[in-house]
Design a protein around this motif. Structure first.
Motif, PDB file in Angstrom:
ATOM      1  N   HIS A  14       0.846  -1.198   0.000  1.00  0.00           N
ATOM      2  CA  HIS A  14       0.000   0.000   0.000  1.00  0.00           C
ATOM      3  C   HIS A  14       0.881   1.248   0.000  1.00  0.00           C
ATOM      4  O   HIS A  14       1.710   1.432   0.898  1.00  0.00           O
ATOM      5  CB  HIS A  14      -0.905   0.001   1.231  1.00  0.00           C
ATOM      6  CG  HIS A  14      -1.596   1.289   1.479  1.00  0.00           C
ATOM      7  ND1 HIS A  14      -2.571   1.779   0.651  1.00  0.00           N
ATOM      8  CD2 HIS A  14      -1.452   2.204   2.455  1.00  0.00           C
ATOM      9  CE1 HIS A  14      -3.000   2.929   1.118  1.00  0.00           C
ATOM     10  NE2 HIS A  14      -2.324   3.216   2.206  1.00  0.00           N
ATOM     11  N   LYS A  15       0.725   2.076  -1.011  1.00  0.00           N
ATOM     12  CA  LYS A  15       1.508   3.309  -1.092  1.00  0.00           C
ATOM     13  C   LYS A  15       0.892   4.334  -0.155  1.00  0.00           C
ATOM     14  O   LYS A  15      -0.204   4.822  -0.369  1.00  0.00           O
ATOM     15  CB  LYS A  15       1.547   3.841  -2.522  1.00  0.00           C
ATOM     16  CG  LYS A  15       2.472   5.028  -2.669  1.00  0.00           C
ATOM     17  CD  LYS A  15       2.623   5.436  -4.114  1.00  0.00           C
ATOM     18  CE  LYS A  15       3.593   6.593  -4.236  1.00  0.00           C
ATOM     19  NZ  LYS A  15       3.750   7.007  -5.631  1.00  0.00           N
ATOM     20  N   SER A  16       1.628   4.656   0.909  1.00  0.00           N
ATOM     21  CA  SER A  16       1.096   5.557   1.921  1.00  0.00           C
ATOM     22  C   SER A  16       1.600   6.985   1.767  1.00  0.00           C
ATOM     23  O   SER A  16       1.153   7.876   2.475  1.00  0.00           O
ATOM     24  CB  SER A  16       1.436   5.036   3.322  1.00  0.00           C
ATOM     25  OG  SER A  16       2.836   4.911   3.468  1.00  0.00           O
ATOM     26  N   GLY A  17       2.544   7.201   0.862  1.00  0.00           N
ATOM     27  CA  GLY A  17       3.060   8.553   0.651  1.00  0.00           C
ATOM     28  C   GLY A  17       4.335   8.515  -0.157  1.00  0.00           C
ATOM     29  O   GLY A  17       4.664   7.504  -0.782  1.00  0.00           O
ATOM     30  N   GLU A  18       5.052   9.634  -0.150  1.00  0.00           N
ATOM     31  CA  GLU A  18       6.322   9.739  -0.866  1.00  0.00           C
ATOM     32  C   GLU A  18       7.343  10.412   0.027  1.00  0.00           C
ATOM     33  O   GLU A  18       7.000  11.260   0.857  1.00  0.00           O
ATOM     34  CB  GLU A  18       6.151  10.541  -2.158  1.00  0.00           C
ATOM     35  CG  GLU A  18       5.289   9.851  -3.184  1.00  0.00           C
ATOM     36  CD  GLU A  18       5.165  10.639  -4.478  1.00  0.00           C
ATOM     37  OE1 GLU A  18       5.556  11.827  -4.505  1.00  0.00           O
ATOM     38  OE2 GLU A  18       4.679  10.065  -5.459  1.00  0.00           O
ATOM     39  N   ASP A  19       8.614  10.048  -0.152  1.00  0.00           N
ATOM     40  CA  ASP A  19       9.667  10.697   0.599  1.00  0.00           C
ATOM     41  C   ASP A  19      10.051  12.019  -0.074  1.00  0.00           C
ATOM     42  O   ASP A  19       9.437  12.420  -1.064  1.00  0.00           O
ATOM     43  CB  ASP A  19      10.878   9.768   0.797  1.00  0.00           C
ATOM     44  CG  ASP A  19      11.566   9.409  -0.509  1.00  0.00           C
ATOM     45  OD1 ASP A  19      11.261  10.013  -1.557  1.00  0.00           O
ATOM     46  OD2 ASP A  19      12.428   8.510  -0.484  1.00  0.00           O
ATOM     47  N   VAL A  20      11.066  12.691   0.440  1.00  0.00           N
ATOM     48  CA  VAL A  20      11.457  14.002  -0.098  1.00  0.00           C
ATOM     49  C   VAL A  20      11.969  13.914  -1.541  1.00  0.00           C
ATOM     50  O   VAL A  20      11.947  14.906  -2.263  1.00  0.00           O
ATOM     51  CB  VAL A  20      12.527  14.676   0.796  1.00  0.00           C
ATOM     52  CG1 VAL A  20      11.937  15.009   2.150  1.00  0.00           C
ATOM     53  CG2 VAL A  20      13.746  13.791   0.961  1.00  0.00           C
ATOM     54  N   ASN A  21      12.405  12.732  -1.957  1.00  0.00           N
ATOM     55  CA  ASN A  21      12.889  12.544  -3.327  1.00  0.00           C
ATOM     56  C   ASN A  21      11.786  12.108  -4.288  1.00  0.00           C
ATOM     57  O   ASN A  21      12.054  11.833  -5.452  1.00  0.00           O
ATOM     58  CB  ASN A  21      14.024  11.517  -3.356  1.00  0.00           C
ATOM     59  CG  ASN A  21      15.215  11.974  -2.538  1.00  0.00           C
ATOM     60  OD1 ASN A  21      15.541  13.159  -2.531  1.00  0.00           O
ATOM     61  ND2 ASN A  21      15.833  11.047  -1.835  1.00  0.00           N
ATOM     62  N   GLY A  22      10.554  11.997  -3.800  1.00  0.00           N
ATOM     63  CA  GLY A  22       9.442  11.587  -4.644  1.00  0.00           C
ATOM     64  C   GLY A  22       9.296  10.085  -4.802  1.00  0.00           C
ATOM     65  O   GLY A  22       8.487   9.615  -5.596  1.00  0.00           O
ATOM     66  N   LYS A  23      10.089   9.316  -4.049  1.00  0.00           N
ATOM     67  CA  LYS A  23      10.007   7.854  -4.104  1.00  0.00           C
ATOM     68  C   LYS A  23       8.895   7.390  -3.164  1.00  0.00           C
ATOM     69  O   LYS A  23       8.719   7.931  -2.077  1.00  0.00           O
ATOM     70  CB  LYS A  23      11.350   7.266  -3.685  1.00  0.00           C
ATOM     71  CG  LYS A  23      11.496   5.802  -4.006  1.00  0.00           C
ATOM     72  CD  LYS A  23      12.919   5.300  -3.887  1.00  0.00           C
ATOM     73  CE  LYS A  23      13.548   5.642  -2.581  1.00  0.00           C
ATOM     74  NZ  LYS A  23      14.822   4.975  -2.349  1.00  0.00           N
ATOM     75  N   GLY A  24       8.135   6.393  -3.590  1.00  0.00           N
ATOM     76  CA  GLY A  24       7.001   5.915  -2.809  1.00  0.00           C
ATOM     77  C   GLY A  24       7.401   5.283  -1.484  1.00  0.00           C
ATOM     78  O   GLY A  24       8.423   4.623  -1.378  1.00  0.00           O
ATOM     79  N   ILE A  25       6.566   5.504  -0.486  1.00  0.00           N
ATOM     80  CA  ILE A  25       6.693   4.853   0.817  1.00  0.00           C
ATOM     81  C   ILE A  25       5.549   3.847   0.897  1.00  0.00           C
ATOM     82  O   ILE A  25       4.389   4.210   0.688  1.00  0.00           O
ATOM     83  CB  ILE A  25       6.592   5.866   1.969  1.00  0.00           C
ATOM     84  CG1 ILE A  25       7.721   6.888   1.862  1.00  0.00           C
ATOM     85  CG2 ILE A  25       6.606   5.154   3.312  1.00  0.00           C
ATOM     86  CD1 ILE A  25       7.570   8.059   2.813  1.00  0.00           C
ATOM     87  N   TYR A  26       5.877   2.573   1.167  1.00  0.00           N
ATOM     88  CA  TYR A  26       4.890   1.502   1.128  1.00  0.00           C
ATOM     89  C   TYR A  26       4.745   0.818   2.475  1.00  0.00           C
ATOM     90  O   TYR A  26       5.715   0.620   3.198  1.00  0.00           O
ATOM     91  CB  TYR A  26       5.279   0.445   0.086  1.00  0.00           C
ATOM     92  CG  TYR A  26       5.212   0.957  -1.323  1.00  0.00           C
ATOM     93  CD1 TYR A  26       4.046   0.805  -2.068  1.00  0.00           C
ATOM     94  CD2 TYR A  26       6.295   1.599  -1.911  1.00  0.00           C
ATOM     95  CE1 TYR A  26       3.969   1.279  -3.365  1.00  0.00           C
ATOM     96  CE2 TYR A  26       6.227   2.082  -3.200  1.00  0.00           C
ATOM     97  CZ  TYR A  26       5.061   1.912  -3.926  1.00  0.00           C
ATOM     98  OH  TYR A  26       4.983   2.387  -5.201  1.00  0.00           O
ATOM     99  N   GLU A  27       3.496   0.456   2.790  1.00  0.00           N
ATOM    100  CA  GLU A  27       3.194  -0.401   3.928  1.00  0.00           C
ATOM    101  C   GLU A  27       2.851  -1.772   3.352  1.00  0.00           C
ATOM    102  O   GLU A  27       2.221  -1.872   2.312  1.00  0.00           O
ATOM    103  CB  GLU A  27       2.000   0.148   4.710  1.00  0.00           C
ATOM    104  CG  GLU A  27       2.259   1.525   5.302  1.00  0.00           C
ATOM    105  CD  GLU A  27       1.011   2.140   5.924  1.00  0.00           C
ATOM    106  OE1 GLU A  27       0.046   1.399   6.222  1.00  0.00           O
ATOM    107  OE2 GLU A  27       0.999   3.360   6.084  1.00  0.00           O
ATOM    108  N   ARG A  28       3.274  -2.826   4.031  1.00  0.00           N
ATOM    109  CA  ARG A  28       3.099  -4.189   3.539  1.00  0.00           C
ATOM    110  C   ARG A  28       2.102  -4.924   4.416  1.00  0.00           C
ATOM    111  O   ARG A  28       2.206  -4.902   5.639  1.00  0.00           O
ATOM    112  CB  ARG A  28       4.455  -4.897   3.585  1.00  0.00           C
ATOM    113  CG  ARG A  28       4.435  -6.334   3.173  1.00  0.00           C
ATOM    114  CD  ARG A  28       5.850  -6.921   3.337  1.00  0.00           C
ATOM    115  NE  ARG A  28       5.807  -8.336   3.388  1.00  0.00           N
ATOM    116  CZ  ARG A  28       5.618  -9.070   4.472  1.00  0.00           C
ATOM    117  NH1 ARG A  28       5.474  -8.502   5.635  1.00  0.00           N
ATOM    118  NH2 ARG A  28       5.579 -10.376   4.404  1.00  0.00           N
ATOM    119  N   TYR A  29       1.110  -5.573   3.772  1.00  0.00           N
ATOM    120  CA  TYR A  29       0.116  -6.360   4.496  1.00  0.00           C
ATOM    121  C   TYR A  29       0.007  -7.736   3.848  1.00  0.00           C
ATOM    122  O   TYR A  29      -0.133  -7.837   2.635  1.00  0.00           O
ATOM    123  CB  TYR A  29      -1.276  -5.718   4.433  1.00  0.00           C
ATOM    124  CG  TYR A  29      -1.317  -4.259   4.776  1.00  0.00           C
ATOM    125  CD1 TYR A  29      -1.038  -3.812   6.059  1.00  0.00           C
ATOM    126  CD2 TYR A  29      -1.651  -3.321   3.814  1.00  0.00           C
ATOM    127  CE1 TYR A  29      -1.088  -2.467   6.368  1.00  0.00           C
ATOM    128  CE2 TYR A  29      -1.711  -1.970   4.117  1.00  0.00           C
ATOM    129  CZ  TYR A  29      -1.426  -1.554   5.394  1.00  0.00           C
ATOM    130  OH  TYR A  29      -1.475  -0.224   5.694  1.00  0.00           O
TER     131      TYR A  29
END
Length: 145
Positions: A14-29
């Motif tokens: 699940h893509k929960s946001g992006e870091d300062v470089n625009g790379k996706g931050i994901y949560e895993r379920y």
């Protein structure tokens, strides 16, 4: 009867946001006791036929995880500690078949090089029936070795 059909395991990224470089931050379920249906087909292109695979995933949120299901709007509005007890899925998230644990430090494209990845295009929650099933559908591409 429904339990007999729901024997698959999938992993949701699940893509929960992006870091300062625009790379996706994901949560895993990891979701167990779900029904995963795959449809393999091809579509024409200028260079020939290309794989065009789709899926439908049926999830009973009360029976698939120790976490509590929250719809995408509720999940986004939660505090970080409340989100730690919940899982969600939305359009654009990635799903792999089976229990996988990939680091997405190098971006989502890295996981697509290693295994079959499906992208979620729609999430429908049916609360009118007693089963209360979430239907998730989308497309992906098969990796041919």
């Amino acid at each position: 009867m429904l339990k007999k059909l729901m024997k698959s395991t999938v992993t949701v990224y699940h893509k929960s946001g992006e870091d300062v470089n625009g790379k996706g931050i994901y949560e895993r379920y990891v979701l167990k006791n779900v029904r995963f249906e795959r449809k393999e087909s091809v579509r024409p292109s200028d260079t020939g036929l290309l794989p065009y695979n789709s899926f439908k995933l049926y999830v009973n949120p009360a029976n698939c995880s120790e976490l509590i299901y929250a719809n995408k709007n509720d999940h986004a509005a939660m505090t970080e500690s409340a989100r730690a007890r919940c899982w969600t899925v939305k359009e654009g998230d990635m799903i792999t078949v089976g229990q996988t644990d990939f680091s997405l430090d190098n971006g989502a494209d890295e996981i697509k090089k290693i295994c079959e990845v499906f992208t979620v295009y729609s999430v429908t929650y049916d609360s009118l029936t007693k089963a209360e099933i979430i239907e998730i559908s989308g497309r992906g591409r098969m990796l041919y070795q």
